[in-house]
Scaffold this active site. Structure first.
Site, PDB file in Angstrom:
ATOM      1  N   SER A   1      -5.230  -4.672   0.087  1.00 18.33           N
ATOM      2  CA  SER A   1      -6.638  -4.341   0.382  1.00 18.33           C
ATOM      3  C   SER A   1      -6.770  -2.881   0.838  1.00 18.33           C
ATOM      4  O   SER A   1      -7.841  -2.305   0.755  1.00 18.33           O
ATOM      5  CB  SER A   1      -7.194  -5.285   1.442  1.00 18.33           C
ATOM      6  OG  SER A   1      -6.334  -5.323   2.557  1.00 18.33           O
TER       7      SER A   1
ATOM      8  N   GLU B   1      10.993  -7.961  -3.242  1.00 16.55           N
ATOM      9  CA  GLU B   1      11.493  -6.670  -2.754  1.00 16.55           C
ATOM     10  C   GLU B   1      10.922  -6.523  -1.354  1.00 16.55           C
ATOM     11  O   GLU B   1       9.728  -6.264  -1.190  1.00 16.55           O
ATOM     12  CB  GLU B   1      11.000  -5.530  -3.662  1.00 16.55           C
ATOM     13  CG  GLU B   1      11.476  -5.615  -5.089  1.00 16.55           C
ATOM     14  CD  GLU B   1      12.944  -5.246  -5.251  1.00 16.55           C
ATOM     15  OE1 GLU B   1      13.559  -4.744  -4.300  1.00 16.55           O
ATOM     16  OE2 GLU B   1      13.474  -5.496  -6.344  1.00 16.55           O
TER      17      GLU B   1
ATOM     18  N   GLU C   1      12.445  -2.200  11.303  1.00 16.35           N
ATOM     19  CA  GLU C   1      11.811  -1.062  10.611  1.00 16.35           C
ATOM     20  C   GLU C   1      10.739  -0.461  11.507  1.00 16.35           C
ATOM     21  O   GLU C   1       9.817  -1.171  11.910  1.00 16.35           O
ATOM     22  CB  GLU C   1      11.062  -1.611   9.393  1.00 16.35           C
ATOM     23  CG  GLU C   1      11.756  -1.563   8.090  1.00 16.35           C
ATOM     24  CD  GLU C   1      10.830  -2.084   6.975  1.00 16.35           C
ATOM     25  OE1 GLU C   1      10.069  -3.034   7.185  1.00 16.35           O
ATOM     26  OE2 GLU C   1      10.890  -1.521   5.887  1.00 16.35           O
TER      27      GLU C   1
ATOM     28  N   TRP D   1       0.810  -1.215   0.000  1.00 13.38           N
ATOM     29  CA  TRP D   1       0.000   0.000   0.000  1.00 13.38           C
ATOM     30  C   TRP D   1       0.847   1.272   0.000  1.00 13.38           C
ATOM     31  O   TRP D   1       0.330   2.346  -0.266  1.00 13.38           O
ATOM     32  CB  TRP D   1      -0.905   0.016   1.250  1.00 13.38           C
ATOM     33  CG  TRP D   1      -0.129  -0.287   2.510  1.00 13.38           C
ATOM     34  CD1 TRP D   1       0.012  -1.517   3.086  1.00 13.38           C
ATOM     35  CD2 TRP D   1       0.670   0.608   3.286  1.00 13.38           C
ATOM     36  NE1 TRP D   1       0.847  -1.436   4.175  1.00 13.38           N
ATOM     37  CE2 TRP D   1       1.258  -0.137   4.333  1.00 13.38           C
ATOM     38  CE3 TRP D   1       0.941   1.976   3.209  1.00 13.38           C
ATOM     39  CZ2 TRP D   1       2.105   0.438   5.281  1.00 13.38           C
ATOM     40  CZ3 TRP D   1       1.781   2.549   4.153  1.00 13.38           C
ATOM     41  CH2 TRP D   1       2.356   1.782   5.170  1.00 13.38           C
ATOM     42  N   ASN D   2       2.132   1.181   0.333  1.00 10.24           N
ATOM     43  CA  ASN D   2       2.871   2.439   0.539  1.00 10.24           C
ATOM     44  C   ASN D   2       3.247   3.130  -0.782  1.00 10.24           C
ATOM     45  O   ASN D   2       3.495   4.328  -0.796  1.00 10.24           O
ATOM     46  CB  ASN D   2       4.088   2.253   1.452  1.00 10.24           C
ATOM     47  CG  ASN D   2       5.077   1.250   0.934  1.00 10.24           C
ATOM     48  OD1 ASN D   2       4.795   0.529  -0.024  1.00 10.24           O
ATOM     49  ND2 ASN D   2       6.242   1.189   1.540  1.00 10.24           N
TER      50      ASN D   2
ATOM     51  N   CYS E   1      10.249   1.515   2.222  1.00 13.74           N
ATOM     52  CA  CYS E   1      11.229   0.469   2.525  1.00 13.74           C
ATOM     53  C   CYS E   1      12.653   1.011   2.522  1.00 13.74           C
ATOM     54  O   CYS E   1      13.538   0.406   3.110  1.00 13.74           O
ATOM     55  CB  CYS E   1      11.093  -0.648   1.503  1.00 13.74           C
ATOM     56  SG  CYS E   1      11.198  -0.016  -0.154  1.00 13.74           S
TER      57      CYS E   1
ATOM     58  N   LYS F   1      -2.319  -8.313  -7.885  1.00  9.04           N
ATOM     59  CA  LYS F   1      -3.058  -8.474  -6.612  1.00  9.04           C
ATOM     60  C   LYS F   1      -2.657  -7.284  -5.745  1.00  9.04           C
ATOM     61  O   LYS F   1      -1.634  -7.305  -5.062  1.00  9.04           O
ATOM     62  CB  LYS F   1      -2.666  -9.807  -5.956  1.00  9.04           C
ATOM     63  CG  LYS F   1      -3.630 -10.380  -4.950  1.00  9.04           C
ATOM     64  CD  LYS F   1      -3.917  -9.574  -3.727  1.00  9.04           C
ATOM     65  CE  LYS F   1      -2.800  -9.383  -2.754  1.00  9.04           C
ATOM     66  NZ  LYS F   1      -3.143  -8.380  -1.696  1.00  9.04           N
TER      67      LYS F   1
ATOM     68  N   GLY G   1       6.823  -6.269  -0.372  1.00  5.15           N
ATOM     69  CA  GLY G   1       6.122  -6.209   0.906  1.00  5.15           C
ATOM     70  C   GLY G   1       7.054  -6.612   2.032  1.00  5.15           C
ATOM     71  O   GLY G   1       8.275  -6.464   1.929  1.00  5.15           O
TER      72      GLY G   1
HETATM   73  P1  NAP Z   1       2.786  -7.042   3.599  1.00  3.43           P
HETATM   74  O1  NAP Z   1       1.886  -7.208   4.767  1.00  3.43           O
HETATM   75  O2  NAP Z   1       3.811  -8.061   3.361  1.00  3.43           O
HETATM   76  O3  NAP Z   1       1.833  -6.856   2.344  1.00  3.43           O
HETATM   77  C1  NAP Z   1       2.310  -6.762   1.020  1.00  3.43           C
HETATM   78  C2  NAP Z   1       1.291  -7.376   0.079  1.00  3.43           C
HETATM   79  O4  NAP Z   1       1.115  -8.763   0.377  1.00  3.43           O
HETATM   80  C3  NAP Z   1      -0.108  -6.758   0.193  1.00  3.43           C
HETATM   81  O5  NAP Z   1      -0.739  -6.814  -1.063  1.00  3.43           O
HETATM   82  C4  NAP Z   1      -0.786  -7.708   1.162  1.00  3.43           C
HETATM   83  O6  NAP Z   1      -2.182  -7.616   1.129  1.00  3.43           O
HETATM   84  C5  NAP Z   1      -0.261  -9.027   0.633  1.00  3.43           C
HETATM   85  N1  NAP Z   1      -0.360 -10.163   1.523  1.00  3.43           N
HETATM   86  C6  NAP Z   1      -0.489 -10.199   2.868  1.00  3.43           C
HETATM   87  N2  NAP Z   1      -0.536 -11.483   3.299  1.00  3.43           N
HETATM   88  C7  NAP Z   1      -0.424 -12.283   2.195  1.00  3.43           C
HETATM   89  C8  NAP Z   1      -0.417 -13.689   1.973  1.00  3.43           C
HETATM   90  N3  NAP Z   1      -0.517 -14.562   2.980  1.00  3.43           N
HETATM   91  N4  NAP Z   1      -0.319 -14.140   0.699  1.00  3.43           N
HETATM   92  C9  NAP Z   1      -0.226 -13.264  -0.347  1.00  3.43           C
HETATM   93  N5  NAP Z   1      -0.229 -11.928  -0.186  1.00  3.43           N
HETATM   94  C10 NAP Z   1      -0.319 -11.438   1.065  1.00  3.43           C
HETATM   95  O7  NAP Z   1       3.562  -5.667   3.658  1.00  3.43           O
HETATM   96  P2  NAP Z   1       3.044  -4.283   4.199  1.00  3.43           P
HETATM   97  O8  NAP Z   1       3.241  -4.243   5.657  1.00  3.43           O
HETATM   98  O9  NAP Z   1       1.701  -3.966   3.678  1.00  3.43           O
HETATM   99  O10 NAP Z   1       4.074  -3.323   3.431  1.00  3.43           O
HETATM  100  C11 NAP Z   1       5.179  -2.795   4.034  1.00  3.43           C
HETATM  101  C12 NAP Z   1       6.412  -3.652   3.839  1.00  3.43           C
HETATM  102  O11 NAP Z   1       6.769  -3.647   2.472  1.00  3.43           O
HETATM  103  C13 NAP Z   1       7.599  -3.081   4.571  1.00  3.43           C
HETATM  104  O12 NAP Z   1       8.354  -4.088   5.172  1.00  3.43           O
HETATM  105  C14 NAP Z   1       8.398  -2.403   3.476  1.00  3.43           C
HETATM  106  O13 NAP Z   1       9.765  -2.265   3.772  1.00  3.43           O
HETATM  107  C15 NAP Z   1       8.137  -3.314   2.330  1.00  3.43           C
HETATM  108  N6  NAP Z   1       8.364  -2.627   1.064  1.00  3.43           N
HETATM  109  C16 NAP Z   1       9.434  -3.016   0.329  1.00  3.43           C
HETATM  110  C17 NAP Z   1       9.710  -2.366  -0.855  1.00  3.43           C
HETATM  111  C18 NAP Z   1      10.897  -2.786  -1.669  1.00  3.43           C
HETATM  112  O14 NAP Z   1      10.970  -2.446  -2.843  1.00  3.43           O
HETATM  113  N7  NAP Z   1      11.849  -3.515  -1.116  1.00  3.43           N
HETATM  114  C19 NAP Z   1       8.894  -1.330  -1.322  1.00  3.43           C
HETATM  115  C20 NAP Z   1       7.794  -0.966  -0.540  1.00  3.43           C
HETATM  116  C21 NAP Z   1       7.541  -1.640   0.654  1.00  3.43           C
HETATM  117  P3  NAP Z   1      -2.925  -6.712   2.245  1.00  3.43           P
HETATM  118  O15 NAP Z   1      -2.325  -5.349   2.139  1.00  3.43           O
HETATM  119  O16 NAP Z   1      -4.340  -6.765   1.859  1.00  3.43           O
HETATM  120  O17 NAP Z   1      -2.621  -7.333   3.585  1.00  3.43           O
END
Ligand code: NAP
Length: 481
Positions: A181, A254, A383, A154-155, A288, A178, A232
């Site tokens: 949400s 990522e 983080e 989402w970010n 991130c 995908k 994520g």
């Molecule tokens: P997250 O909980 O891992 O969610 C990322 C995505 O995965 C969302 O679409 C989420 O859906 C989905 N998801 C959650 N559980 C899942 C499952 N069991 N199976 C498949 N998909 C699933 O991450 P977040 O907390 O929203 O995002 C922040 C994280 O992303 C931070 O750690 C940040 O550092 C990292 N990030 C990394 C980068 C990079 O390029 N390295 C860039 C941006 C962010 P929902 O949102 O509906 O739960």
């Protein structure tokens, strides 16, 4: 429902706008106000399986387009996104909270990947290899990998999609997006623009869901999906990688970071403060590559902390749609609680608040500077994903490199110094995929983005990005007289 001409409230599959087979939906919430912006389909396993089928059926005809034809589709999509920049940015701010100026910046940044890969589509060159015997000719070609699934956070509601689907579509692969949400509306808005750009039915698909476990499992275990690209958290990245092991699916990850920001005693302190502000407080500390820990040399510590604190105290927090705001709300209650937990833990272990330190109304939190940080504090290890800048003191170069590298993560890192030898030495010693040297803003479509260790697998963007969406095929011509 909120007013925005780009709001779409159905998923997009096979060139058609569809509801979930179950008829179920979920609400999209504005984190600044708590209001429901719109309601979208809550797709399940059967829905996503259908999307995989249609994408796979669309693959042969799409990959057979010439690279120039695919590039033209991407260029049309790129232009439509820029033509709709204001509406897209407002929608993004509504659902993820980032301030409007940053959303406008993200539209440009996100669109840049489409433009870049439209150009790269025409340059997926192979090789001719000098043969090992006289009667053979050896050639390498690159081909599209097949259906690509993109799971995004989402970010960056727009750019994390385009950074994945740009190269996939350029290479000749249909995609299934995908989105999170929290921010499905930006994803649906750019699907609408992809439809207008003229991608053939089944080539571009977006499946909205809150049923992440079942939808994620299907995307991983269905062997018609040939590549999964995920951005994520590290925890979900590990889960997806283990699920993809069942069919050895190609995967790019990522993931999370824990970026150190080092200020040496020979640094330009004003430039370092500017870099820290840009990297720490952008998107309310929810990126991130955000600075997570600041290490400042003892000789310049007081000056740096004082200047950083003045800049932080001047930040204006408010609804991102108000052009006066420089920082919006956190994304949700979970994000807010994490910030509070990290802060309480640091304070209980001796940290001091110099600026901020308190929650405001709703999901808003004061931008904060903390000093006297020690390695045992949670905020030094994980983080924080919020507007808190924790500052620690150091005296020795080797020691600060050890502290900076003492983490399972390895995404972005930053340091400030005017000594060219030190710049090379430290840049090479930091165990990270990306290093900002006298620079706090490092992301661009022309450079490879990605991490080492538990921050991920693979790189996105740049000339390297395309290869992760293509297969190398070796052709051996025998019997040549
Ligand atoms: P997250 O909980 O891992 O969610 C990322 C995505 O995965 C969302 O679409 C989420 O859906 C989905 N998801 C959650 N559980 C899942 C499952 N069991 N199976 C498949 N998909 C699933 O991450 P977040 O907390 O929203 O995002 C922040 C994280 O992303 C931070 O750690 C940040 O550092 C990292 N990030 C990394 C980068 C990079 O390029 N390295 C860039 C941006 C962010 P929902 O949102 O509906 O739960």
């Amino acid at each position: 429902m909120a007013q925005n001409s780009l709001i779409r409230t159905q998923s997009y599959v096979n060139g058609t706008w569809v509801n979930a087979a179950s008829g179920e939906t979920f609400d999209v919430i504005d984190p600044a106000t708590g209001a429901v912006i719109a309601t979208v389909p809550d797709m399940g396993q059967a829905d996503v399986r259908e999307a995989i089928e249609v994408a796979n059926a669309a693959w042969p005809a799409y990959r057979d387009l010439t690279a120039k034809e695919r590039a033209n589709l991407l260029r049309k999509w790129f232009s439509l996104i820029l033509e709709n920049k204001e509406e897209l940015a407002r929608l993004m701010t509504m659902e993820c909270g980032k301030v409007l100026s940053e959303s406008l910046g993200e539209v440009d940044y996100g669109a840049s990947f489409i433009e870049w890969f439209a150009e790269e589509a025409k340059r997926t060159y192979g090789d001719v290899i000098p043969a090992n015997t006289k009667d053979k000719r050896l050639v390498v070609i690159k081909q599209s990998i097949g259906v690509v699934a993109a799971i995004t956070p989402w970010n960056f509601p727009l750019a994390m999609i385009t950074r994945k689907v740009g190269p996939a579509l350029a290479a000749g692969s249909p995609v299934i997006v995908k989105p999170p949400s929290e921010t499905p509306l930006t994803a649906l808005a750019i699907s609408h623009l992809a439809e207008k750009a003229g991608f053939p039915p089944g080539v571009y698909n977006t499946v909205t869901t809150s049923k992440n476990a079942e939808v994620g499992l299907e995307l991983c275990e269905n062997n018609k999906v040939r590549k999964l690209s995920f951005t994520g958290s590290t925890a979900i990245g590990k889960l997806l990688m283990s699920q993809c092991a069942s069919n050895l699916k190609k995967i790019s990850l990522e993931l999370g970071g824990n970026a150190p920001f080092i200020v040496f005693d020979d640094a330009d302190i004003n430039a370092a403060v500017k870099g820290a502000m840009a990297s720490k407080f952008r998107n309310n500390g929810q990126t991130c590559v955000c600075v997570n820990r600041l290490y400042v040399h003892d000789k310049v510590y007081d000056e740096f902390v004082s200047k950083l604190s003045d800049a932080v105290a001047a930040l204006r927090v408010g609804n991102g749609l108000d052009t006066n705001s420089q920082m919006g709300p956190l994304i949700n209650e979970k994000g807010l609680n994490k910030v509070k937990h990290h802060l309480d833990d640091a304070l209980s272990k001796g940290a001091k608040v110099i600026v901020g330190g308190h929650e405001m109304e709703g999901l808003f939190f004061q931008p904060t500077v903390l000093t006297d940080i020690t390695p045992d504090m949670i905020i030094a290890r994980e983080e924080v994903f919020g507007p808190v800048a924790p500052v620690a003191r150091f005296t020795d170069e080797q020691e600060v490199i050890r502290l900076a590298n003492n983490t399972p993560y390895g995404l972005a890192s930053y340091f400030y110094s005017k000594d060219i030898s030190r710049c090379w030495r430290v840049a090479e010693a930091l165990d990270y995929g990306m290093v900002g040297i006298n620079e706090g803003m490092i992301s661009t479509e022309v450079a490879p983005f990605g991490g080492v260790k538990e921050s991920g697998v693979g790189r996105e963007g740049s000339k390297y990005g395309m290869d992760y969406f293509m297969e190398i095929k070796y052709l051996c011509f025998g019997g040549i007289n």
